[in-house]
Design a protein around this motif. Structure first.
Motif, PDB file in Angstrom:
ATOM      1  N   MET A 101      31.810  39.385  50.498  1.00 20.22           N
ATOM      2  CA  MET A 101      31.401  40.456  49.595  1.00 20.22           C
ATOM      3  C   MET A 101      30.553  39.908  48.462  1.00 20.22           C
ATOM      4  SD  MET A 101      33.769  43.005  47.279  1.00 20.22           S
ATOM      5  CE  MET A 101      34.133  41.660  46.129  1.00 20.22           C
ATOM      6  N   TRP A 102      30.998  38.816  47.847  1.00 20.72           N
ATOM      7  CA  TRP A 102      30.229  38.230  46.742  1.00 20.72           C
ATOM      8  C   TRP A 102      28.916  37.644  47.228  1.00 20.72           C
ATOM      9  CZ3 TRP A 102      30.850  39.390  41.933  1.00 20.72           C
ATOM     10  CH2 TRP A 102      32.110  39.767  41.451  1.00 20.72           C
ATOM     11  N   ASP A 103      28.881  37.200  48.458  1.00 22.47           N
ATOM     12  CA  ASP A 103      27.668  36.609  49.016  1.00 22.47           C
ATOM     13  C   ASP A 103      26.620  37.659  49.371  1.00 22.47           C
ATOM     14  OD1 ASP A 103      25.871  34.789  50.167  1.00 22.47           O
ATOM     15  OD2 ASP A 103      26.889  34.807  52.103  1.00 22.47           O
ATOM     16  N   LEU A 104      27.038  38.739  50.043  1.00 22.06           N
ATOM     17  CA  LEU A 104      26.079  39.691  50.607  1.00 22.06           C
ATOM     18  C   LEU A 104      26.038  41.055  49.926  1.00 22.06           C
ATOM     19  CD1 LEU A 104      26.567  38.988  54.442  1.00 22.06           C
ATOM     20  CD2 LEU A 104      24.950  37.936  52.839  1.00 22.06           C
ATOM     21  N   ALA A 105      27.174  41.539  49.448  1.00 25.22           N
ATOM     22  CA  ALA A 105      27.215  42.902  48.913  1.00 25.22           C
ATOM     23  C   ALA A 105      26.333  43.135  47.680  1.00 25.22           C
ATOM     24  CB  ALA A 105      28.656  43.318  48.609  1.00 25.22           C
ATOM     25  N   PRO A 106      25.990  42.113  46.879  1.00 23.81           N
ATOM     26  CA  PRO A 106      25.025  42.386  45.800  1.00 23.81           C
ATOM     27  C   PRO A 106      23.730  43.012  46.320  1.00 23.81           C
ATOM     28  CG  PRO A 106      26.060  40.275  45.398  1.00 23.81           C
ATOM     29  CD  PRO A 106      26.522  40.734  46.759  1.00 23.81           C
ATOM     30  N   HIS A 107      23.300  42.601  47.524  1.00 23.81           N
ATOM     31  CA  HIS A 107      22.128  43.227  48.142  1.00 23.81           C
ATOM     32  C   HIS A 107      22.373  44.721  48.371  1.00 23.81           C
ATOM     33  CE1 HIS A 107      19.712  39.730  48.753  1.00 23.81           C
ATOM     34  NE2 HIS A 107      20.524  39.152  49.614  1.00 23.81           N
ATOM     35  N   ASP A 136      46.709  40.402  42.724  1.00 24.90           N
ATOM     36  CA  ASP A 136      46.929  39.158  41.987  1.00 24.90           C
ATOM     37  C   ASP A 136      46.411  37.936  42.746  1.00 24.90           C
ATOM     38  OD1 ASP A 136      48.087  40.496  39.884  1.00 24.90           O
ATOM     39  OD2 ASP A 136      50.152  40.190  40.586  1.00 24.90           O
ATOM     40  N   ARG A 137      46.233  38.064  44.056  1.00 19.17           N
ATOM     41  CA  ARG A 137      45.749  36.928  44.853  1.00 19.17           C
ATOM     42  C   ARG A 137      44.310  36.547  44.511  1.00 19.17           C
ATOM     43  NH1 ARG A 137      46.365  39.881  49.922  1.00 19.17           N
ATOM     44  NH2 ARG A 137      44.988  38.304  50.824  1.00 19.17           N
ATOM     45  N   ALA A 138      43.589  37.450  43.831  1.00 21.29           N
ATOM     46  CA  ALA A 138      42.219  37.119  43.436  1.00 21.29           C
ATOM     47  C   ALA A 138      42.183  35.889  42.539  1.00 21.29           C
ATOM     48  CB  ALA A 138      41.581  38.315  42.721  1.00 21.29           C
ATOM     49  N   LYS A 139      43.268  35.673  41.775  1.00 19.11           N
ATOM     50  CA  LYS A 139      43.327  34.508  40.878  1.00 19.11           C
ATOM     51  C   LYS A 139      43.330  33.198  41.667  1.00 19.11           C
ATOM     52  CE  LYS A 139      45.926  37.133  37.410  1.00 19.11           C
ATOM     53  NZ  LYS A 139      47.235  37.272  36.693  1.00 19.11           N
ATOM     54  N   ASN A 140      43.792  33.251  42.919  1.00 18.51           N
ATOM     55  CA  ASN A 140      43.799  32.035  43.737  1.00 18.51           C
ATOM     56  C   ASN A 140      42.388  31.505  43.969  1.00 18.51           C
ATOM     57  OD1 ASN A 140      46.580  32.320  43.956  1.00 18.51           O
ATOM     58  ND2 ASN A 140      46.474  33.355  45.942  1.00 18.51           N
ATOM     59  N   LEU A 141      41.421  32.407  44.016  1.00 18.79           N
ATOM     60  CA  LEU A 141      40.042  32.001  44.267  1.00 18.79           C
ATOM     61  C   LEU A 141      39.457  31.230  43.091  1.00 18.79           C
ATOM     62  CD1 LEU A 141      38.723  35.265  45.965  1.00 18.79           C
ATOM     63  CD2 LEU A 141      39.450  33.144  47.078  1.00 18.79           C
ATOM     64  N   ASP A 142      40.007  31.462  41.893  1.00 16.37           N
ATOM     65  CA  ASP A 142      39.532  30.719  40.721  1.00 16.37           C
ATOM     66  C   ASP A 142      39.873  29.236  40.822  1.00 16.37           C
ATOM     67  OD1 ASP A 142      38.640  33.125  39.646  1.00 16.37           O
ATOM     68  OD2 ASP A 142      40.528  33.472  38.566  1.00 16.37           O
ATOM     69  N   LYS A 143      40.853  28.911  41.650  1.00  7.38           N
ATOM     70  CA  LYS A 143      41.300  27.519  41.774  1.00  7.38           C
ATOM     71  C   LYS A 143      40.622  26.775  42.921  1.00  7.38           C
ATOM     72  CE  LYS A 143      45.847  29.179  40.306  1.00  7.38           C
ATOM     73  NZ  LYS A 143      47.264  29.397  40.730  1.00  7.38           N
ATOM     74  N   VAL A 144      39.833  27.491  43.734  1.00  4.22           N
ATOM     75  CA  VAL A 144      39.186  26.859  44.885  1.00  4.22           C
ATOM     76  C   VAL A 144      38.009  26.017  44.414  1.00  4.22           C
ATOM     77  CG1 VAL A 144      37.954  27.248  47.055  1.00  4.22           C
ATOM     78  CG2 VAL A 144      39.872  28.735  46.413  1.00  4.22           C
ATOM     79  N   ILE A 204      31.127  46.310  39.703  1.00  5.36           N
ATOM     80  CA  ILE A 204      31.642  47.012  40.883  1.00  5.36           C
ATOM     81  C   ILE A 204      32.331  46.032  41.830  1.00  5.36           C
ATOM     82  CG2 ILE A 204      30.864  48.105  43.048  1.00  5.36           C
ATOM     83  CD1 ILE A 204      31.184  50.095  40.802  1.00  5.36           C
ATOM     84  N   LEU A 205      31.738  44.876  42.051  1.00  2.00           N
ATOM     85  CA  LEU A 205      32.325  43.902  42.979  1.00  2.00           C
ATOM     86  C   LEU A 205      33.609  43.299  42.418  1.00  2.00           C
ATOM     87  CD1 LEU A 205      29.156  42.104  44.392  1.00  2.00           C
ATOM     88  CD2 LEU A 205      30.371  44.119  45.252  1.00  2.00           C
ATOM     89  N   GLU A 206      33.660  43.113  41.115  1.00  2.00           N
ATOM     90  CA  GLU A 206      34.876  42.616  40.481  1.00  2.00           C
ATOM     91  C   GLU A 206      36.013  43.626  40.663  1.00  2.00           C
ATOM     92  OE1 GLU A 206      35.208  40.197  36.460  1.00  2.00           O
ATOM     93  OE2 GLU A 206      35.212  42.350  36.038  1.00  2.00           O
ATOM     94  N   ALA A 252      32.272  39.837  35.441  1.00  2.00           N
ATOM     95  CA  ALA A 252      31.472  40.864  34.767  1.00  2.00           C
ATOM     96  C   ALA A 252      31.201  40.520  33.309  1.00  2.00           C
ATOM     97  CB  ALA A 252      32.173  42.217  34.874  1.00  2.00           C
ATOM     98  N   GLN A 253      32.202  39.974  32.609  1.00  2.00           N
ATOM     99  CA  GLN A 253      32.001  39.641  31.188  1.00  2.00           C
ATOM    100  C   GLN A 253      30.932  38.567  31.028  1.00  2.00           C
ATOM    101  OE1 GLN A 253      33.321  41.285  28.427  1.00  2.00           O
ATOM    102  NE2 GLN A 253      31.680  40.077  27.494  1.00  2.00           N
TER     103      GLN A 253
END
Length: 332
Positions: A164-170, A315-323, A304-306, A100-101
Motif C-alpha cells: 500500500m505504501w509503495d503503490l497506493a500513493p499513485h 496496534d500491529r502497525a507499530k511493529n513496522l516502525d521497528k523493521v 489517508i494511507l496512515e 502524516a505529521q
C-alpha cells in the motif's frame, strides 16, 4: 532567470530514470548514492556529471538549486528536511513520508522558506490521465459515483512497510486528481501477507471522496502477470484506462447500451510522463509556482494511507516502525 541545476539523491532502479531525464533536459548537476556500482554506471554514461557518496556535498553546493530525493520512503523526511533547510527546492519520490505529521511539517517548512516541494505522483503528468480528467470536467461521464484502481505486479524484495505504501500513493493521488475531489475518509482497509508477517503484500482499501463518490484501490506485490487499470463510473458512461496496452489506453462505454465503446484519441502519448514531471519541476523552480503534486497533495495522500494502515493492522502497525528496511529496493 537563474539556471536550474538539479542533484539526484539515489540512482538505483528508478533513480537512474530520473538521472537520465534531467541529463537530457540539460539540468543535471550532481548524483549522490551510497552504492559504488550505481555511481560507476552514472560516470560511465554521463562522464561530465559530478558524483558523490556524501549528501552533504549537495547541501553545501552553491550551484545546486534543486534536489530530487529517490531513496526508500523511510528516509524521505530526514533528507527532504535537510535539503529544504539548506535552501534547495525539492522533488521527492512518493510517498513524501509514511507519517502524516512529517508530511505536514515538510509542507509547512517549504512554504515558510518559499521553496518548491513537489511529490513524485507521476500519474498526474500522464497524458491519458489528463485526458480522462478533461472528460470528467466536461461532464462526458455524467456525475461520478465510483472509481476503482487496480495496480498488480510482482516485487521480490518488498523493502517497504507494505505494498500500500509503495503503490497506493499513485492510486489515491490519481483518483483525486481525475475527480477533482479530495479523499475524505477510509471506509475499509484489509490486507494479506503471503509471508505471514505484518508486511502486507496485497491490500484493498475503500475511500469516501468529497461529493460522495466511492473509490476502491487494490495493490499487489504478488501478481506475476501485471495488471494496471483505472475505472471511473459516471451516471452516463464508464471510462477504463489501461496503462499496460501500447495503444487505445482510454476507452469510454455507454452505461445503457450494450456493445458500445469509444476509443479516446490521446495527445502527446509518445512523451514519457516522467519527462513531463521533470520539466514541471524545473518550471516550478524557475517561476516559483506550486507544483501540481505539491506538498499539500502529498500530505493528503499520506493522511489517508496512515488511516488505512491503522484500520488494517491496529496496534500491529507499530511493529513496522521497528523493521530495519534496507536502503535499496533490490537488496535484503
Amino acid at each position: 532567470m537563474k539556471e536550474q541545476k538539479i542533484a539526484v539523491l539515489g540512482c538505483g532502479l528508478w533513480g537512474r530514470n530520473i538521472v537520465r531525464n534531467f541529463y537530457n533536459l540539460n539540468a543535471l548537476g550532481m548524483v549522490c548514492d551510497l552504492d559504488d556500482d550505481n555511481l560507476a554506471k552514472v560516470r560511465e554514461q554521463y562522464p561530465n556529471v559530478k558524483t558523490t557518496k556524501d549528501f552533504h556535498d549537495i547541501l553545501n553546493s552553491d550551484e545546486i538549486t534543486g534536489v530530487v530525493v529517490v531513496t526508500p520512503s523511510h528516509t524521505h523526511f530526514k533528507f527532504v528536511k535537510a535539503m529544504l533547510e539548506a535552501g534547495k527546492h525539492v522533488y521527492v519520490e512518493k510517498p513524501i513520508s509514511t507519517v502524516a505529521q512529517e508530511a505536514r511539517d515538510l509542507t509547512d517548512l517549504a512554504d515558510k522558506k518559499g521553496l518548491v516541494l513537489m511529490v513524485g505522483h507521476l500519474l498526474l503528468y500522464h497524458p491519458a490521465v489528463n485526458r480522462l480528467k478533461m472528460l470528467v470536467e466536461e461532464g462526458a461521464l455524467g456525475d461520478i459515483v465510483y472509481a476503482q484502481s487496480d495496480r498488480l505486479n510482482i516485487n521480490y524484495f518488498k523493502n517497504d512497510r507494505s505494498v500500500m505504501w509503495d503503490l497506493a500513493p499513485h492510486d489515491v493521488s490519481m483518483i483525486s486528481y481525475v475527480l477533482g475531489k479530495n479523499p475524505e475518509s477510509v471506509i475499509s482497509a484489509i490486507g494479506c501477507s503471503s509471508d505471514r508477517n505484518d508486511i502486507m503484500d496485497i491490500t484493498h482499501i475503500g475511500i469516501k471522496m468529497e461529493g460522495g463518490a466511492v473509490a476502491h484501490i487494490t495493490d499487489s506485490w504478488i501478481t506475476p502477470k501485471k495488471h494496471v487499470q483505472l475505472l471511473v463510473r459516471g451516471t452516463k458512461k464508464t471510462a477504463i484506462l489501461d496503462d499496460t496496452v501500447p495503444e487505445h489506453k482510454l476507452t469510454i462505454y455507454d452505461n445503457f447500451k450494450a456493445g458500445s465503446s469509444e476509443n479516446i484519441q490521446l495527445d502527446y502519448l509518445e512523451i514519457e510522463p516522467l519527462k513531463l514531471e521533470c520539466q514541471h519541476f524545473i518550471s516550478c523552480c524557475e517561476n516559483g509556482k506550486k507544483a501540481r503534486s505539491d506538498g499539500e497533495n502529498g500530505f493528503i495522500v499520506v493522511s489517508i494511507l496512515e488511516e488505512a494502515e491503522k484500520i488494517m493492522l491496529g496496534d500491529r502497525a507499530k511493529n513496522l516502525d521497528k523493521v530495519d528496511f534496507a536502503l535499496s529496493r533490490t537488496k535484503k
